[in-house]
Write a protein that holds these residues in place. Structure first.
Motif, PDB file in Angstrom:
ATOM      1  N   ALA A 244      17.492 -40.259  51.609  1.00 42.26           N
ATOM      2  CA  ALA A 244      17.535 -40.256  53.073  1.00 42.26           C
ATOM      3  C   ALA A 244      16.442 -39.376  53.661  1.00 42.26           C
ATOM      4  CB  ALA A 244      18.909 -39.787  53.547  1.00 42.26           C
ATOM      5  N   LEU A 245      16.230 -38.206  53.088  1.00 40.69           N
ATOM      6  CA  LEU A 245      15.223 -37.288  53.608  1.00 40.69           C
ATOM      7  C   LEU A 245      13.818 -37.843  53.418  1.00 40.69           C
ATOM      8  CD1 LEU A 245      16.768 -33.895  52.463  1.00 40.69           C
ATOM      9  CD2 LEU A 245      16.631 -34.793  54.793  1.00 40.69           C
ATOM     10  N   ARG A 246      13.590 -38.559  52.332  1.00 40.84           N
ATOM     11  CA  ARG A 246      12.283 -39.183  52.143  1.00 40.84           C
ATOM     12  C   ARG A 246      12.054 -40.276  53.191  1.00 40.84           C
ATOM     13  NH1 ARG A 246      13.432 -38.221  46.488  1.00 40.84           N
ATOM     14  NH2 ARG A 246      14.517 -40.215  46.296  1.00 40.84           N
ATOM     15  N   LEU A 247      13.091 -41.037  53.482  1.00 41.39           N
ATOM     16  CA  LEU A 247      12.958 -42.084  54.491  1.00 41.39           C
ATOM     17  C   LEU A 247      12.674 -41.484  55.869  1.00 41.39           C
ATOM     18  CD1 LEU A 247      13.083 -45.107  55.165  1.00 41.39           C
ATOM     19  CD2 LEU A 247      15.519 -44.799  55.660  1.00 41.39           C
ATOM     20  N   VAL A 248      13.258 -40.330  56.152  1.00 37.91           N
ATOM     21  CA  VAL A 248      13.001 -39.653  57.425  1.00 37.91           C
ATOM     22  C   VAL A 248      11.506 -39.362  57.576  1.00 37.91           C
ATOM     23  CG1 VAL A 248      13.323 -37.490  58.684  1.00 37.91           C
ATOM     24  CG2 VAL A 248      15.297 -38.652  57.687  1.00 37.91           C
TER      25      VAL A 248
ATOM     26  N   ASP B 151       8.029 -55.669  51.800  1.00 37.61           N
ATOM     27  CA  ASP B 151       8.694 -55.048  50.656  1.00 37.61           C
ATOM     28  C   ASP B 151      10.199 -55.210  50.777  1.00 37.61           C
ATOM     29  OD1 ASP B 151       6.541 -53.293  49.108  1.00 37.61           O
ATOM     30  OD2 ASP B 151       6.179 -52.979  51.255  1.00 37.61           O
ATOM     31  N   ASP B 152      10.865 -55.290  49.620  1.00 37.97           N
ATOM     32  CA  ASP B 152      12.322 -55.186  49.588  1.00 37.97           C
ATOM     33  C   ASP B 152      12.676 -53.727  49.836  1.00 37.97           C
ATOM     34  OD1 ASP B 152      13.056 -57.866  48.946  1.00 37.97           O
ATOM     35  OD2 ASP B 152      12.303 -57.526  46.925  1.00 37.97           O
ATOM     36  N   PHE B 153      13.617 -53.487  50.693  1.00 43.51           N
ATOM     37  CA  PHE B 153      13.969 -52.122  51.077  1.00 43.51           C
ATOM     38  C   PHE B 153      14.403 -51.267  49.880  1.00 43.51           C
ATOM     39  CE2 PHE B 153      16.946 -49.028  53.110  1.00 43.51           C
ATOM     40  CZ  PHE B 153      16.020 -48.377  53.912  1.00 43.51           C
ATOM     41  N   PRO B 154      15.286 -51.749  49.011  1.00 40.59           N
ATOM     42  CA  PRO B 154      15.671 -50.918  47.854  1.00 40.59           C
ATOM     43  C   PRO B 154      14.474 -50.562  46.969  1.00 40.59           C
ATOM     44  CG  PRO B 154      17.248 -52.690  48.159  1.00 40.59           C
ATOM     45  CD  PRO B 154      16.087 -52.994  49.049  1.00 40.59           C
ATOM     46  N   HIS B 155      13.543 -51.502  46.807  1.00 36.97           N
ATOM     47  CA  HIS B 155      12.358 -51.221  45.994  1.00 36.97           C
ATOM     48  C   HIS B 155      11.493 -50.164  46.669  1.00 36.97           C
ATOM     49  CE1 HIS B 155      12.648 -55.496  44.025  1.00 36.97           C
ATOM     50  NE2 HIS B 155      13.582 -54.656  43.598  1.00 36.97           N
ATOM     51  N   LEU B 156      11.381 -50.230  47.980  1.00 31.09           N
ATOM     52  CA  LEU B 156      10.580 -49.249  48.706  1.00 31.09           C
ATOM     53  C   LEU B 156      11.179 -47.854  48.565  1.00 31.09           C
ATOM     54  CD1 LEU B 156       8.317 -48.418  50.615  1.00 31.09           C
ATOM     55  CD2 LEU B 156       9.792 -49.060  52.528  1.00 31.09           C
ATOM     56  N   LEU B 157      12.500 -47.749  48.675  1.00 33.06           N
ATOM     57  CA  LEU B 157      13.141 -46.447  48.521  1.00 33.06           C
ATOM     58  C   LEU B 157      12.863 -45.865  47.135  1.00 33.06           C
ATOM     59  CD1 LEU B 157      16.633 -46.979  50.201  1.00 33.06           C
ATOM     60  CD2 LEU B 157      14.546 -46.020  51.203  1.00 33.06           C
ATOM     61  N   ALA B 158      12.895 -46.708  46.124  1.00 34.31           N
ATOM     62  CA  ALA B 158      12.607 -46.236  44.761  1.00 34.31           C
ATOM     63  C   ALA B 158      11.154 -45.786  44.648  1.00 34.31           C
ATOM     64  CB  ALA B 158      12.902 -47.345  43.752  1.00 34.31           C
ATOM     65  N   HIS B 159      10.250 -46.494  45.320  1.00 36.80           N
ATOM     66  CA  HIS B 159       8.829 -46.137  45.258  1.00 36.80           C
ATOM     67  C   HIS B 159       8.560 -44.812  45.965  1.00 36.80           C
ATOM     68  CE1 HIS B 159       4.543 -46.688  44.856  1.00 36.80           C
ATOM     69  NE2 HIS B 159       4.380 -46.593  46.167  1.00 36.80           N
ATOM     70  N   LEU B 160       9.254 -44.550  47.064  1.00 30.10           N
ATOM     71  CA  LEU B 160       9.038 -43.308  47.790  1.00 30.10           C
ATOM     72  C   LEU B 160       9.334 -42.094  46.921  1.00 30.10           C
ATOM     73  CD1 LEU B 160      10.529 -44.105  51.324  1.00 30.10           C
ATOM     74  CD2 LEU B 160       8.123 -44.067  50.632  1.00 30.10           C
ATOM     75  N   ALA B 161      10.233 -42.249  45.965  1.00 29.25           N
ATOM     76  CA  ALA B 161      10.557 -41.140  45.069  1.00 29.25           C
ATOM     77  C   ALA B 161       9.384 -40.796  44.151  1.00 29.25           C
ATOM     78  CB  ALA B 161      11.789 -41.484  44.235  1.00 29.25           C
TER      79      ALA B 161
ATOM     80  N   LEU C 119       0.444 -57.130  52.451  1.00 31.94           N
ATOM     81  CA  LEU C 119       0.300 -55.943  51.630  1.00 31.94           C
ATOM     82  C   LEU C 119       1.668 -55.509  51.113  1.00 31.94           C
ATOM     83  CD1 LEU C 119      -2.013 -54.056  54.149  1.00 31.94           C
ATOM     84  CD2 LEU C 119      -2.757 -55.272  52.088  1.00 31.94           C
ATOM     85  N   SER C 120       1.676 -54.546  50.216  1.00 31.91           N
ATOM     86  CA  SER C 120       2.938 -53.996  49.713  1.00 31.91           C
ATOM     87  C   SER C 120       2.831 -52.486  49.646  1.00 31.91           C
ATOM     88  CB  SER C 120       3.264 -54.544  48.325  1.00 31.91           C
ATOM     89  OG  SER C 120       4.368 -53.843  47.762  1.00 31.91           O
ATOM     90  N   LEU C 121       3.748 -51.789  50.296  1.00 33.26           N
ATOM     91  CA  LEU C 121       3.780 -50.334  50.196  1.00 33.26           C
ATOM     92  C   LEU C 121       4.068 -49.890  48.768  1.00 33.26           C
ATOM     93  CD1 LEU C 121       5.768 -49.410  53.441  1.00 33.26           C
ATOM     94  CD2 LEU C 121       3.316 -49.190  53.046  1.00 33.26           C
ATOM     95  N   CYS C 122       4.850 -50.694  48.059  1.00 32.53           N
ATOM     96  CA  CYS C 122       5.209 -50.346  46.689  1.00 32.53           C
ATOM     97  C   CYS C 122       4.012 -50.402  45.742  1.00 32.53           C
ATOM     98  CB  CYS C 122       6.314 -51.279  46.185  1.00 32.53           C
ATOM     99  SG  CYS C 122       7.895 -51.057  47.022  1.00 32.53           S
TER     100      CYS C 122
END
Length: 368
Positions: A306-310, A265-275, A20-23
């Protein structure tokens, strides 16, 4: 990791076997689900006071269990809404005299001393139907207000016997006023409160804002709680290494393909998706996941990210979802500036929880 990256790693991206992909997920969460899900997370389904093992070298832990057991027992009987001006355990005019005191308990302590275990045990021990008890993190509570509106949230929660708030943290003056006002109205309605945090009520927000109004709100809020200090070491780190060494991209990818229900998922892509996804939906983002596999973990670039990742780390930890990663170890995610700043408690909590989940994930590589 994309299909082309997987192919480069020697893995055939078979459609029906691909992870699966979180993104790729953009869940919609209706407001009624937010209310219905205000129960202890799966990790704490079976915890009870009897399963909490106090450290014999930390008497405050044993004391906290006794206080909370008494608190839970005192919440039995008819709902307290009729006694709007009552104190702790129902003291008020025209009623039998019982001890006067705060309408809530506040568990203060460091990371991993069992505060959430005790808070969930209180929820389970309170003699009321689940629909009359609510359990959620501070962030989930503010998200509920955002979804329902303030008045509707007051109306919905005023019928509860108990509201448990885990990881009580105030990130800005607006949230301080919002939650202080909300809890004040719930106390007036007869709702008992219980909360955990890493900071005493009178010290919440210290080092973040110097506003006189903000500090006044903090002092008013602290009056609702009896504070219980719980001392001890982080049980997740007792005798264990700080953070497991990360695996290679190839190992993480192979494990993702070999683990049914895993995401990749690639971590940088996941961080962008969380936004792009509201934090109130991060729980739904992780629905039905058996493991999270991340490649190319890098330092967090800014505070908002960072806060989104938390929040995501909290939801994964609640659901006991192992996290397998390549790249940077989790204890190097946040910069020294972040770890010394106003949100340092959140970041240390995230490191602690991601480290625990990384240990849980090590077996995925062995079976891949």
């Amino acid at each position: 990791m994309s299909s082309s990256s997987a192919a480069a790693s020697g893995i055939s991206p078979i459609a029906d076997a691909a992870p699966l992909s979180l993104c790729a997920r953009e869940p919609y969460v209706p407001a009624d689900r937010l209310v219905a899900e205000m129960v202890p997370p799966p990790r704490f389904d079976s915890v009870r006071f009897a399963t909490y093992i106090p450290d014999p070298n930390q008497p405050s832990q044993t004391e906290a269990v006794g206080v909370l057991e008494t608190f839970a027992a005192g919440l039995g009987g008819a709902h307290a809404a009729a006694g709007a001006k009552r104190g702790f355990l129902g003291f008020g005019k025209g009623r039998a005299k019982t001890p006067v005191g705060p309408r809530g308990v506040y568990l203060d302590g460091g990371y991993g001393v069992g505060k959430t275990h005790l808070l969930a045990s209180l929820w389970h021990a309170t003699p009321a139907e689940p629909a009359l008890k609510a359990f959620g993190t501070f962030v989930e509570l503010t998200n509920l207000v955002g979804a329902l509106g303030f008045q509707k949230t007051v109306q919905t929660l005023s019928g509860h016997r108990l509201l448990c708030i885990d990881e009580f943290e105030l990130d800005d003056p607006g949230d301080t006023v919002l939650v202080s006002t909300l809890l004040g109205k719930l106390v007036d309605a007869g709702v008992a409160l219980a909360a955990t945090s890493n900071t005493l009520p009178g010290k919440l927000g210290e080092g973040r804002f110097a506003s006189v109004d903000f500090l006044r709100e903090i002092q008013g809020l602290s009056a609702h709680f009896r504070s219980l200090r719980i001392d001890g070491d982080d049980y997740r780190h007792r005798g264990l290494p700080e953070a497991p060494a990360p695996f290679s991209d190839e190992q993480v990818t192979k494990a993702a393909y070999a683990t049914p229900g895993a995401s990749l998922d690639d971590f940088p892509h996941l961080l962008a998706h969380l936004a792009k996804v509201h934090p109130s939906r991060y729980g739904a983002l992780t629905d039905d996941l058996k493991a999270v596999c991340l490649t190319d973990v890098q330092p967090i670039p800014d505070q908002s990210t960072a806060l989104r990742l938390v929040v995501l780390a909290d939801r994964l930890y609640d659901r006991e979802v192992p996290v397998l990663a390549s790249g940077l170890p989790f204890d190097r995610l946040f910069s020294e500036e972040m770890l010394n700043g106003g949100y340092r408690k959140k970041y240390f909590r995230a490191i602690s929880r991601l480290t625990a989940l990384a240990r849980d994930a090590k077996g995925l590589v062995k079976t891949a």
